[in-house]
Design a protein around this motif. Sequence first.
Motif, short mmCIF file in Angstrom:
data_model
loop_
_atom_site.label_atom_id
_atom_site.label_comp_id
_atom_site.label_asym_id
_atom_site.label_seq_id
_atom_site.Cartn_x
_atom_site.Cartn_y
_atom_site.Cartn_z
N LEU A 171 -8.31 14.62 52.61
CA LEU A 171 -6.90 14.25 52.42
C LEU A 171 -6.64 12.83 52.91
CD1 LEU A 171 -5.16 17.58 53.45
CD2 LEU A 171 -5.67 16.74 51.16
N TYR A 172 -7.25 12.44 54.01
CA TYR A 172 -7.12 11.05 54.47
C TYR A 172 -7.59 10.09 53.38
CZ TYR A 172 -7.04 13.18 59.19
OH TYR A 172 -6.76 13.93 60.30
N GLY A 173 -8.67 10.48 52.67
CA GLY A 173 -9.24 9.63 51.63
C GLY A 173 -8.32 9.43 50.45
N GLU A 174 -7.39 10.36 50.23
CA GLU A 174 -6.39 10.20 49.17
C GLU A 174 -5.24 9.31 49.62
OE1 GLU A 174 -6.50 11.37 46.13
OE2 GLU A 174 -8.03 12.94 46.15
N PHE A 175 -4.83 9.45 50.87
CA PHE A 175 -3.61 8.82 51.39
C PHE A 175 -3.82 7.40 51.90
CE2 PHE A 175 -0.85 8.40 55.30
CZ PHE A 175 0.37 8.30 54.66
N LEU A 176 -4.79 7.21 52.78
CA LEU A 176 -4.90 5.93 53.49
C LEU A 176 -5.19 4.73 52.60
CD1 LEU A 176 -6.68 6.96 56.82
CD2 LEU A 176 -4.25 6.51 56.40
N PRO A 177 -5.96 4.85 51.49
CA PRO A 177 -6.16 3.68 50.64
C PRO A 177 -4.87 3.14 50.02
CG PRO A 177 -7.86 5.31 50.21
CD PRO A 177 -6.83 5.98 51.08
N LEU A 178 -3.81 3.96 50.01
CA LEU A 178 -2.54 3.53 49.44
C LEU A 178 -1.63 2.86 50.45
CD1 LEU A 178 -1.76 6.69 47.26
CD2 LEU A 178 -2.97 4.60 46.59
N ILE A 179 -2.04 2.85 51.71
CA ILE A 179 -1.23 2.25 52.78
C ILE A 179 -1.80 0.88 53.12
CG2 ILE A 179 -0.27 2.59 55.09
CD1 ILE A 179 0.43 4.81 53.06
N GLU A 180 -0.92 -0.10 53.28
CA GLU A 180 -1.40 -1.45 53.57
C GLU A 180 -2.11 -1.47 54.93
OE1 GLU A 180 1.97 -4.03 55.66
OE2 GLU A 180 2.51 -3.52 53.60
N PRO A 181 -3.16 -2.28 55.07
CA PRO A 181 -3.89 -2.35 56.34
C PRO A 181 -2.95 -2.63 57.51
CG PRO A 181 -5.06 -3.56 54.63
CD PRO A 181 -3.73 -3.18 54.04
N TYR A 182 -3.15 -1.92 58.59
CA TYR A 182 -2.36 -2.05 59.82
C TYR A 182 -0.89 -1.67 59.60
CZ TYR A 182 -6.54 -4.80 60.60
OH TYR A 182 -7.84 -5.22 60.65
N GLY A 183 -0.61 -0.98 58.51
CA GLY A 183 0.76 -0.54 58.24
C GLY A 183 1.22 0.51 59.23
N HIS A 184 2.52 0.82 59.15
CA HIS A 184 3.15 1.75 60.07
C HIS A 184 3.25 3.13 59.39
CE1 HIS A 184 6.72 2.39 63.10
NE2 HIS A 184 5.74 3.24 63.27
N ILE A 185 2.62 4.13 59.99
CA ILE A 185 2.60 5.49 59.46
C ILE A 185 3.37 6.42 60.39
CG2 ILE A 185 1.18 7.48 58.84
CD1 ILE A 185 -1.08 5.55 58.14
N LEU A 186 4.25 7.24 59.81
CA LEU A 186 4.93 8.29 60.54
C LEU A 186 4.25 9.61 60.26
CD1 LEU A 186 7.34 9.47 62.19
CD2 LEU A 186 8.56 9.67 60.00
N ASP A 187 3.78 10.29 61.31
CA ASP A 187 3.26 11.65 61.19
C ASP A 187 4.44 12.58 61.47
OD1 ASP A 187 1.88 14.02 61.16
OD2 ASP A 187 0.31 13.38 62.54
N ALA A 188 5.03 13.13 60.41
CA ALA A 188 6.28 13.87 60.49
C ALA A 188 6.01 15.36 60.54
CB ALA A 188 7.15 13.53 59.27
N GLY A 189 6.38 15.97 61.66
CA GLY A 189 5.98 17.35 61.91
C GLY A 189 4.52 17.40 62.29
N CYS A 190 4.18 16.66 63.33
CA CYS A 190 2.78 16.28 63.60
C CYS A 190 1.95 17.38 64.23
CB CYS A 190 2.74 15.04 64.48
SG CYS A 190 3.36 15.32 66.16
N GLY A 191 2.59 18.46 64.74
CA GLY A 191 1.80 19.50 65.39
C GLY A 191 1.01 18.93 66.56
N SER A 192 -0.29 19.08 66.52
CA SER A 192 -1.16 18.62 67.61
C SER A 192 -1.33 17.10 67.64
CB SER A 192 -2.54 19.26 67.46
OG SER A 192 -3.15 18.84 66.24
N ALA A 193 -0.84 16.40 66.61
CA ALA A 193 -1.05 14.95 66.42
C ALA A 193 -2.46 14.62 65.99
CB ALA A 193 -0.65 14.13 67.66
N ARG A 194 -3.19 15.61 65.50
CA ARG A 194 -4.57 15.40 65.00
C ARG A 194 -4.64 14.23 64.02
NH1 ARG A 194 -5.20 19.99 61.41
NH2 ARG A 194 -3.85 18.66 60.15
N ASP A 195 -3.71 14.20 63.06
CA ASP A 195 -3.78 13.19 62.02
C ASP A 195 -3.31 11.84 62.53
OD1 ASP A 195 -4.62 15.27 60.31
OD2 ASP A 195 -2.54 15.83 59.95
#
Length: 199
Positions: A28-52
């Motif tokens: 899943l990271y491989g689908e998402f992260l290539p679409l985010i600009e390098p060093y961009g700001h990501i919100l983990d919304a409903g993060c649970g353990s904060a694994r991601d």
Amino acid sequence: MSNKTLNYYNQHAQDFNDSTLNIDMSSLYGEFLPLIEPYGHILDAGCGSARDAIYFKQQGFRVSAFDASEKLASIASRNLNQVVEVSTFQTMNSQNQYDGIWCCASLLHVPKIDLPLAFLNLQNAMTNKGVLYVSFKYGDLEREQNGRIFTDLNEAMLENLIARLVELKIVKQWQSVDQRPDRKTEIWLNALIRKETEN
């Protein structure tokens, strides 16, 4: 999130952390992260353990995170080594702040009637060209299971939700099996959604 679901996570926070922290989410990271600009700001919304969020931080992204459960947010803060806010999708009010928002198995606890507001808040929180990842258990029901309330979605239901929001466009939808060894029969709906403003 219903009070029943919130109580479940507050009562089982440590067990939930222990059972989810080390799941391999690399596909899943491989689908998402290539679409985010390098060093961009990501919100983990409903993060649970904060694994991601931990993984995104290790890859050099700026990370923020929240969870509705006070107990889980406390554990996640320790795991992530930064403050994890206690908040909900319905009350978030950020504007043009995040290059990516990650909603992995979290929006599925928002009541169906509140999903339009949740997606509006997510749209508003993203920068132009920002990308949203969401996952829901596959189906078309609101149901209770093991003390938690779930809102299941299929492709058509998600498309109908996103069609109400002029700035959001679905990039991709796909199904996947649960990554936990004891849940291989569970099917998930995944989607990547981009914000595209007129100006």
